[in-house]
Write a protein that holds these residues in place. Structure first.
Motif, PDB file in Angstrom:
ATOM      1  N   SER A 105       1.194  -2.658  -0.585  1.00 59.01           N
ATOM      2  CA  SER A 105       0.479  -1.916   0.447  1.00 59.01           C
ATOM      3  C   SER A 105      -0.327  -2.897   1.290  1.00 59.01           C
ATOM      4  CB  SER A 105      -0.460  -0.902  -0.192  1.00 59.01           C
ATOM      5  OG  SER A 105      -1.227  -0.278   0.815  1.00 59.01           O
ATOM      6  N   GLY A 106      -0.345  -2.669   2.589  1.00 61.77           N
ATOM      7  CA  GLY A 106      -1.069  -3.563   3.487  1.00 61.77           C
ATOM      8  C   GLY A 106      -0.201  -4.674   4.034  1.00 61.77           C
ATOM      9  N   THR A 107       1.065  -4.704   3.642  1.00 63.53           N
ATOM     10  CA  THR A 107       1.961  -5.726   4.193  1.00 63.53           C
ATOM     11  C   THR A 107       3.091  -5.059   4.970  1.00 63.53           C
ATOM     12  OG1 THR A 107       3.415  -5.858   2.264  1.00 63.53           O
ATOM     13  CG2 THR A 107       1.494  -7.298   2.278  1.00 63.53           C
ATOM     14  N   PHE A 108       3.458  -5.682   6.076  1.00 65.55           N
ATOM     15  CA  PHE A 108       4.529  -5.130   6.906  1.00 65.55           C
ATOM     16  C   PHE A 108       5.202  -6.214   7.739  1.00 65.55           C
ATOM     17  CE2 PHE A 108       0.252  -4.248   8.509  1.00 65.55           C
ATOM     18  CZ  PHE A 108       0.222  -4.999   9.681  1.00 65.55           C
ATOM     19  N   LEU A 159      -3.291  -7.390   8.970  1.00 65.59           N
ATOM     20  CA  LEU A 159      -4.604  -6.738   8.894  1.00 65.59           C
ATOM     21  C   LEU A 159      -4.388  -5.231   8.885  1.00 65.59           C
ATOM     22  CD1 LEU A 159      -6.454  -8.983  11.506  1.00 65.59           C
ATOM     23  CD2 LEU A 159      -6.428  -9.226   9.017  1.00 65.59           C
ATOM     24  N   ALA A 160      -4.887  -4.575   7.821  1.00 70.29           N
ATOM     25  CA  ALA A 160      -4.503  -3.179   7.618  1.00 70.29           C
ATOM     26  C   ALA A 160      -5.621  -2.357   6.994  1.00 70.29           C
ATOM     27  CB  ALA A 160      -3.263  -3.127   6.727  1.00 70.29           C
ATOM     28  N   GLY A 161      -5.332  -1.087   6.846  1.00 66.71           N
ATOM     29  CA  GLY A 161      -6.280  -0.162   6.222  1.00 66.71           C
ATOM     30  C   GLY A 161      -7.287   0.334   7.239  1.00 66.71           C
ATOM     31  N   ASN A 162      -8.554   0.340   6.822  1.00 67.73           N
ATOM     32  CA  ASN A 162      -9.608   0.831   7.698  1.00 67.73           C
ATOM     33  C   ASN A 162     -10.109  -0.322   8.576  1.00 67.73           C
ATOM     34  OD1 ASN A 162     -11.825   1.968   8.903  1.00 67.73           O
ATOM     35  ND2 ASN A 162     -12.701   2.783   7.007  1.00 67.73           N
ATOM     36  N   GLY A 209      -6.021  -3.632  13.851  1.00 67.80           N
ATOM     37  CA  GLY A 209      -5.062  -3.984  12.812  1.00 67.80           C
ATOM     38  C   GLY A 209      -3.754  -4.471  13.406  1.00 67.80           C
ATOM     39  N   GLY A 210      -3.053  -5.305  12.627  1.00 67.76           N
ATOM     40  CA  GLY A 210      -1.756  -5.762  13.098  1.00 67.76           C
ATOM     41  C   GLY A 210      -1.347  -7.076  12.483  1.00 67.76           C
ATOM     42  N   VAL A 224      -6.317  -5.575   3.251  1.00 67.19           N
ATOM     43  CA  VAL A 224      -6.647  -4.154   3.402  1.00 67.19           C
ATOM     44  C   VAL A 224      -8.162  -3.981   3.357  1.00 67.19           C
ATOM     45  CG1 VAL A 224      -6.402  -1.836   2.436  1.00 67.19           C
ATOM     46  CG2 VAL A 224      -4.462  -3.413   2.395  1.00 67.19           C
ATOM     47  N   VAL A 225      -8.698  -3.422   4.428  1.00 65.11           N
ATOM     48  CA  VAL A 225     -10.152  -3.303   4.575  1.00 65.11           C
ATOM     49  C   VAL A 225     -10.626  -1.903   4.167  1.00 65.11           C
ATOM     50  CG1 VAL A 225     -12.048  -3.408   6.248  1.00 65.11           C
ATOM     51  CG2 VAL A 225     -10.104  -4.979   6.450  1.00 65.11           C
ATOM     52  N   PHE A 226     -11.707  -1.868   3.390  1.00 67.30           N
ATOM     53  CA  PHE A 226     -12.333  -0.615   2.957  1.00 67.30           C
ATOM     54  C   PHE A 226     -13.767  -0.575   3.461  1.00 67.30           C
ATOM     55  CE2 PHE A 226      -9.362   0.989  -0.309  1.00 67.30           C
ATOM     56  CZ  PHE A 226      -8.539  -0.116  -0.462  1.00 67.30           C
TER      57      PHE A 226
END
Lengths: 518, 158
Positions: free
Chosen positions: A185-188, A341-344, A348-349, A416-418
């Motif tokens: 998760s968080g990778t694409f 860069l993902a999540g909250n 992001g990108g 992944v940012v929280f």
């Protein structure tokens, strides 16, 4: 003159309406009678601006974003008239977020038509292969070694050494396998490159085949990526039609062909030996190493198995860029890393940059903090098996060794940012629960440890004998870390232990308070 | 109720196997093809695959049951998958997941009583910069919020 408009076909853009925007632009063109060519590209990776639409101008491409289908008609008018528009972003290459990057692997992603060999070649594609065809196997391997490239899947093993081992092995058949089971998760990044520049993967694998003497390659793509499967298959067909795959590649004596195989929803198949089992048609159970896949891999034959990004980095390196590639980076982490860069996160990108940038720069400066506007509390780096970092560790540079020194890993470089609403005990529980569901079951520490971990964290959350149960979790984590066969059981302790270490307050009252109460 | 899938048919099953059985390591390829044709992997297909690939029934059954993707029975008319992984959790995915369960009246992994909607978790669609994400019958949806989720559920229930 025909207007050339670029609309991404990338799944991330399609998920937020890129298909509808393309259709609306086409309709607007028909209404005005202006001749338009709409090219469906990959994504530039500025996801908060998707769908981002571009127009070719004499000065270069200009961008508009975020464009909705409702905006399409006014955006089209602005494009046709050269007029202004509130969504106008100026020259794409000058957008600061993009301009700050060093795009070596992602140079073409979002720029070219991913189904066109001609477009790929017009943007320096196949230069690496053309040069490789003039070199000996040793010379190709030397270039890969010089570049300092390390496996981009997460383990960071030197690619040159891996390839050399396979090249030196003697066998009736050898294989090239591309690990496109991007389950973190968080990778694409793998998905993006397969959808936006699939020929780079094909070219990298072809060069690997020539270097080690393999004539067949497989790309194992997870089933959650139907768009990537379609894009890779279309590109493979185009490469065959134009002589870049098959017998006598571009008139040389080499034969190399590729086949896409689709996974079936097992996270553990991202582990290389599980992936090989799965490719052979079996349960994705990990194999003990040794033997290494380089000696006994797919169907027992010497096999190069690398991540999508490792193969996609090869064309630049072989096109005379080995030294230039190595000049980027820090320490033993050479070259660039496509960071996700993902999540909250506000911005992001996909941010490709040289190793060495700090976590804080990535999250606060480039990412712009959270999109909820609340303070950043925790950042998970490296997927479900990566550690949670608090703000106090934001000075950590993006480098394999620096992350390891702080009990973390960069893995496949997903960040992944929280925000401060996150409950870290819940995240630790999730890490164990995920491992329990996805464990292949071969080794006991992973199979049993993860289930015991969930149960024990549940007790902690309920406030039962917190300090004793925290000691049990720690003990379980140690057993899993040192006793598991592969990274699934071995690395699940990273998110769990980091959550415990840095966010202890989320796991009930601290031991001292507890003793005082008793 | 119409279905996009064919009813199980032994001859058709044999045909699908014959299309792929010469491939190296064909088991997963054939299981995928079966599911694409019939919407699930019908039990009688297992011994047929085993015999075509010179494997034991246990081996093929083992593969079939190892992977999350392969269905043992047909899904509902629409399949709604919500991403439950970390990036979507960070973006508010858990609350949306709870909303979907409450509104559809089923837990994840189940199908509504009228067989219209199957609700499933998925662990990452790779759309993590436009989270939370969902997939409805193969169509991807990003930047999910309550309104978009409700619209998706309404579409699936039609």
């Amino acid at each position: 003159m025909t207007m050339r408009i670029f609309v991404p076909r990338d799944a991330g853009a399609v998920a937020v309406g890129a298909d509808e925007v393309a259709a609306a632009l086409e309709l607007a063109a028909v209404k005005t009678g202006i001749a338009v060519e709409i090219v469906r590209t990959g994504s530039r990776g500025l996801y908060w601006l998707e769908p981002m639409v571009e127009l070719a101008t004499l000065q270069g491409r200009v961008a508009f974003g975020q464009v909705t289908a409702a905006d399409a008609s006014s955006v089209f008018d602005a494009m046709a008239a050269g007029g202004s528009h509130p969504l106008y972003l100026g020259l794409t290459e000058q957008i600061p977020w993009l301009k700050r990057q060093t795009r070596l692997t992602f140079a073409r992603c979002g720029v070219i038509d991913p189904r066109s060999v001609r477009d790929y070649r017009a943007h320096d594609g196949y230069k690496g292969l053309e040069r490789a065809l003039t070199l000996t196997s040793d010379e190709i391997l030397a270039d890969v070694t010089t570049s300092g490239l390390r496996g981009r899947g997460g383990a960071g093993f030197p690619t040159g050494i891996k390839w050399k081992t396979v090249a030196q092995a003697s066998a009736d058949r050898k294989y090239i396998v591309c690990n496109a089971d991007e389950g973190d998760s968080g990778t694409f990044a793998d998905r993006m490159i397969m959808e936006g520049d699939p020929f780079a993967v094909i070219e990298g694998m072809t060069i690997a085949g020539i270097a080690v003497g393999a004539s067949k390659g497989y790309i194992y793509i997870r089933s959650e990526y139907p768009h990537a499967v379609a894009a890779m298959n279309a590109a493979i067909a185009a490469a065959r039609r134009t002589g870049y795959l098959g017998e006598y590649i571009v008139g040389s004596s080499h034969t190399f062909d590729l086949e896409v195989r689709v996974g079936a929803g097992a996270y553990v198949c991202g582990e290389e030996t599980s992936l090989l089992e799965s490719l052979e048609g079996r349960r994705g159970i990990v194999r003990a190493k040794p033997p290494l896949p380089a000696h006994k891999g797919l169907f027992g034959r010497p096999t190069v198995i690398n991540n999508v990004l490792s193969f996609a980095a090869i064309p630049f390196i072989l096109a005379g860029g080995a030294k230039a590639y190595a000049e980027y980076g820090m320490g033993r982490s050479r070259g660039t890393m496509p960071i996700q860069l993902a999540g909250n996160i506000k911005h992001g990108g996909l941010f490709e940059t040289a190793f060495g940038i700090t976590l804080g720069e990535l999250v606060d400066d480039i990412g712009g903090g959270t999109f909820t506007g609340r303070p950043v509390r925790a950042v998970q780096v490296g997927g479900p098996l990566g550690a949670y970092f608090p703000r106090t560790l934001f000075d950590t540079p993006f480098d394999y060794e620096a992350f390891a020194a702080r009990d973390g890993l960069i893995g496949h470089a997903g960040v992944v940012v929280f925000d401060d609403s996150v409950d870290m005990a819940k995240q630790a529980r999730f890490a164990m629960a995920f491992c329990a569901v996805e464990s292949c079951g071969k080794c006991t520490p992973c199979r049993v440890g993860s289930t015991r971990g969930v149960e024990t964290i549940d007790k902690i959350i309920r406030g039962e004998r917190t300090s004793e149960n925290l000691a049990v979790v720690e003990d379980l984590c140690n057993t899993m870390k040192f006793g598991s066969l592969c990274a699934l059981g071995g690395f699940t302790p990273y998110p769990v232990m980091s959550a415990l270490k840095h966010f202890r307050e989320d796991f009930g009252p601290a031991p001292a308070t507890l003793q005082a109460a008793e | 109720m119409r279905s996009a899938y064919e009813p199980w048919n032994e001859a058709r099953g044999a045909e699908i196997i014959a299309e792929h059985d010469k491939l190296e390591g064909a088991t997963l390829v054939i299981l995928h093809a079966m599911q694409e044709a019939f919407g699930y992997v019908p039990e009688p297909a297992i011994p047929m695959i085993a015999s075509a690939l010179s494997l034991s029934r246990a081996e093929v059954h083992g593969v079939f049951t190892f992977y999350h993707d392969f269905r043992h029975q047909p899904a509902g008319r629409h399949v709604l998958k919500l991403c439950r992984a970390e990036a979507c959790q960070a973006a508010g995915g858990d609350a949306l997941a709870a909303r979907a369960e409450a509104k559809l009246g089923i837990a994840f992994g189940n199908t509504t009583a009228d067989s219209r909607v199957t609700l499933e978790p998925i662990y990452c669609l790779g759309l993590c910069a436009t989270a939370p994400s969902a997939m409805l019958d193969g169509r991807v949806i990003g930047r999910l919020d309550e309104q978009r989720l409700d619209a998706l559920m309404a579409e699936a229930q039609r």
